[in-house]
Design a protein around this motif. Structure first.
Motif, PDB file in Angstrom:
ATOM      1  N   UNK A  55       2.688  12.281   6.536  1.00  0.00           N
ATOM      2  CA  UNK A  55       1.744  12.910   5.271  1.00  0.00           C
ATOM      3  C   UNK A  55       2.429  14.326   5.327  1.00  0.00           C
ATOM      4  N   UNK A  56       2.905  15.055   6.438  1.00  0.00           N
ATOM      5  CA  UNK A  56       3.148  16.386   6.149  1.00  0.00           C
ATOM      6  C   UNK A  56       4.351  16.308   5.310  1.00  0.00           C
ATOM      7  N   UNK A  57       5.447  15.419   5.462  1.00  0.00           N
ATOM      8  CA  UNK A  57       6.605  15.409   4.827  1.00  0.00           C
ATOM      9  C   UNK A  57       6.569  15.211   3.249  1.00  0.00           C
ATOM     10  N   UNK A  58       5.358  14.072   2.933  1.00  0.00           N
ATOM     11  CA  UNK A  58       5.054  13.819   1.681  1.00  0.00           C
ATOM     12  C   UNK A  58       4.281  15.043   0.882  1.00  0.00           C
ATOM     13  N   UNK A  64      10.939  14.024  -3.291  1.00  0.00           N
ATOM     14  CA  UNK A  64      11.991  13.487  -2.423  1.00  0.00           C
ATOM     15  C   UNK A  64      11.226  12.117  -1.460  1.00  0.00           C
ATOM     16  N   UNK A  65      10.029  12.593  -1.181  1.00  0.00           N
ATOM     17  CA  UNK A  65       9.228  11.455  -0.493  1.00  0.00           C
ATOM     18  C   UNK A  65       9.257  10.168  -1.371  1.00  0.00           C
ATOM     19  N   UNK A  66       8.757  10.498  -2.822  1.00  0.00           N
ATOM     20  CA  UNK A  66       8.756   9.393  -3.686  1.00  0.00           C
ATOM     21  C   UNK A  66      10.059   8.474  -3.942  1.00  0.00           C
ATOM     22  N   UNK A  67      11.108   9.535  -4.148  1.00  0.00           N
ATOM     23  CA  UNK A  67      12.585   8.989  -4.092  1.00  0.00           C
ATOM     24  C   UNK A  67      12.871   7.902  -2.975  1.00  0.00           C
ATOM     25  N   UNK A  68      12.559   8.498  -1.637  1.00  0.00           N
ATOM     26  CA  UNK A  68      12.761   7.735  -0.622  1.00  0.00           C
ATOM     27  C   UNK A  68      12.130   6.519  -0.503  1.00  0.00           C
ATOM     28  N   UNK A  69      10.709   6.609  -0.818  1.00  0.00           N
ATOM     29  CA  UNK A  69      10.081   5.424  -0.777  1.00  0.00           C
ATOM     30  C   UNK A  69      10.455   4.506  -1.884  1.00  0.00           C
ATOM     31  N   UNK A  70      10.651   4.806  -2.869  1.00  0.00           N
ATOM     32  CA  UNK A  70      11.140   3.640  -4.054  1.00  0.00           C
ATOM     33  C   UNK A  70      12.441   3.036  -3.692  1.00  0.00           C
ATOM     34  N   UNK A  71      13.302   3.789  -3.330  1.00  0.00           N
ATOM     35  CA  UNK A  71      14.655   3.190  -2.778  1.00  0.00           C
ATOM     36  C   UNK A  71      14.661   2.539  -1.537  1.00  0.00           C
ATOM     37  N   UNK A  72      13.782   2.839  -0.659  1.00  0.00           N
ATOM     38  CA  UNK A  72      13.461   1.754   0.670  1.00  0.00           C
ATOM     39  C   UNK A  72      12.639   0.363   0.078  1.00  0.00           C
ATOM     40  N   UNK A  73      11.755   0.587  -0.694  1.00  0.00           N
ATOM     41  CA  UNK A  73      11.093  -0.600  -1.226  1.00  0.00           C
ATOM     42  C   UNK A  73      11.915  -1.380  -2.014  1.00  0.00           C
ATOM     43  N   UNK A  74      12.773  -0.848  -3.196  1.00  0.00           N
ATOM     44  CA  UNK A  74      13.363  -1.376  -3.766  1.00  0.00           C
ATOM     45  C   UNK A  74      14.765  -2.275  -3.141  1.00  0.00           C
ATOM     46  N   UNK A  90       1.443   1.282   2.146  1.00  0.00           N
ATOM     47  CA  UNK A  90       1.938   2.472   2.442  1.00  0.00           C
ATOM     48  C   UNK A  90       2.104   3.473   1.381  1.00  0.00           C
ATOM     49  N   UNK A  91       2.575   2.683   0.132  1.00  0.00           N
ATOM     50  CA  UNK A  91       2.608   3.447  -1.064  1.00  0.00           C
ATOM     51  C   UNK A  91       1.237   4.242  -1.277  1.00  0.00           C
ATOM     52  N   UNK A  92       0.118   3.572  -1.390  1.00  0.00           N
ATOM     53  CA  UNK A  92      -1.323   4.121  -1.667  1.00  0.00           C
ATOM     54  C   UNK A  92      -1.412   5.090  -0.444  1.00  0.00           C
ATOM     55  N   UNK A  93      -1.350   4.582   0.577  1.00  0.00           N
ATOM     56  CA  UNK A  93      -1.530   5.750   1.880  1.00  0.00           C
ATOM     57  C   UNK A  93      -0.859   7.033   1.691  1.00  0.00           C
ATOM     58  N   UNK A  94       0.329   6.840   1.259  1.00  0.00           N
ATOM     59  CA  UNK A  94       1.023   8.206   1.081  1.00  0.00           C
ATOM     60  C   UNK A  94       0.913   9.035  -0.277  1.00  0.00           C
ATOM     61  N   UNK A  95       0.636   8.142  -1.274  1.00  0.00           N
ATOM     62  CA  UNK A  95       0.626   8.864  -2.540  1.00  0.00           C
ATOM     63  C   UNK A  95      -0.386   8.697  -3.225  1.00  0.00           C
ATOM     64  N   UNK A  96      -1.468   8.074  -2.887  1.00  0.00           N
ATOM     65  CA  UNK A  96      -3.045   7.712  -3.510  1.00  0.00           C
ATOM     66  C   UNK A  96      -2.686   6.610  -4.517  1.00  0.00           C
TER      67      UNK A  96
END
Length: 247
Positions: A55-58, A64-74, A90-96
């Motif tokens: 949560x702190x990093x996001x 950067x957090x969104x880009x990393x999440x999208x890359x990992x998920x893809x 986890x996407x909703x947990x981190x970004x709403x």
């Protein structure tokens, strides 16, 4: 012996190596993922234990957090790795709910398109084996109306997600049809999972255990089924029109 004759075996080997290089790369990536224990990280326990750090990093690095999440998920989707439900939540947990849904839909579509394109290349025979008997079961639906049928399969998971990524490629579905139906069709499900994830923090605060199965309430399932019925209307209309024309 001519230079051309000598070079023919070399060219043949190079062509074979080029053809099977993607297969080797995918297998190596899957093996590496499991060697690194990725299945341990794709869990709700991991989210709970690393909650503050994530949560702190996001919050401090949203882009950067969104880009990393999208890359990992893809990548996880393209490699057909387990843990898709955990990643969605986890996407909703981190970004709403809203931004989480957008990130999930974009990532899942990119990953699905990746494996769809791979199924059209030298990887086709290798990936076709993963589709197995599902190929024949789904063939008629795609022939009637590829977009509507694929939309139904995305709205309601009648078949495994990886199979729905592969079969359209083998049946000649156009890339734009596949991408559009995938993007639109996964929005409702992604929103459900993102909304669940947005409330995951309160579950952790209470110390309760959590599983995606418990979150899929009858109301949610009924809503998804209703959307699938709406998307199949064009197919039904087409069949009724064809019968009237034949009569």
């Amino acid at each position: 012996m001519s230079t051309t004759t000598i070079n023919q075996p070399r060219r043949g080997f190079a062509q074979k190596a080029k053809r099977f290089a993607p297969i080797v790369a995918i297998l190596a990536a899957i093996a590496g993922a499991f060697a690194l224990g990725i299945d341990d990280y794709l869990s709700f326990d991991a989210l709970r234990e690393n909650r503050e750090v994530l949560m702190s990093f996001t919050q401090n690095n949203v882009v950067a957090a969104a880009a990393l999440f999208i890359a990992i998920y893809a990548v996880a989707t393209a490699l057909s790795l387990p843990g898709g439900a955990v990643l969605s939540i986890a996407g909703g947990f981190l970004f709403g709910s809203i931004f989480g849904t957008a990130s999930i839909v974009l990532a899942a579509t990119l990953g699905a398109v990746g494996i769809f394109l791979a199924a059209r290349t030298a990887l086709g025979d290798f990936l076709k084996a993963k589709a197995g008997p599902w190929l024949k079961k789904m063939e008629a639906g795609f022939q009637d109306n590829a977009f509507s049928y694929l939309l139904v399969l995305r709205l309601v998971p009648l078949f495994p997600f990886v199979v729905v990524n592969l079969v359209p490629a083998f049946l000649g579905v156009k890339l734009r049809t596949f991408a559009a139906a995938t993007f639109i069709g996964i929005i409702p499900g992604s929103f459900v999972f993102a909304s669940i994830g947005a409330g995951l923090g309160s579950v952790f605060d209470r110390g309760d255990s959590f599983s995606p199965a418990n979150a899929l309430t009858p109301e949610v399932i009924i809503a998804l089924v209703g959307l699938s019925v709406l998307s199949i209307i064009p197919v039904v209309y087409k069949k009724i029109k064809a019968r009237r024309t034949a009569a």
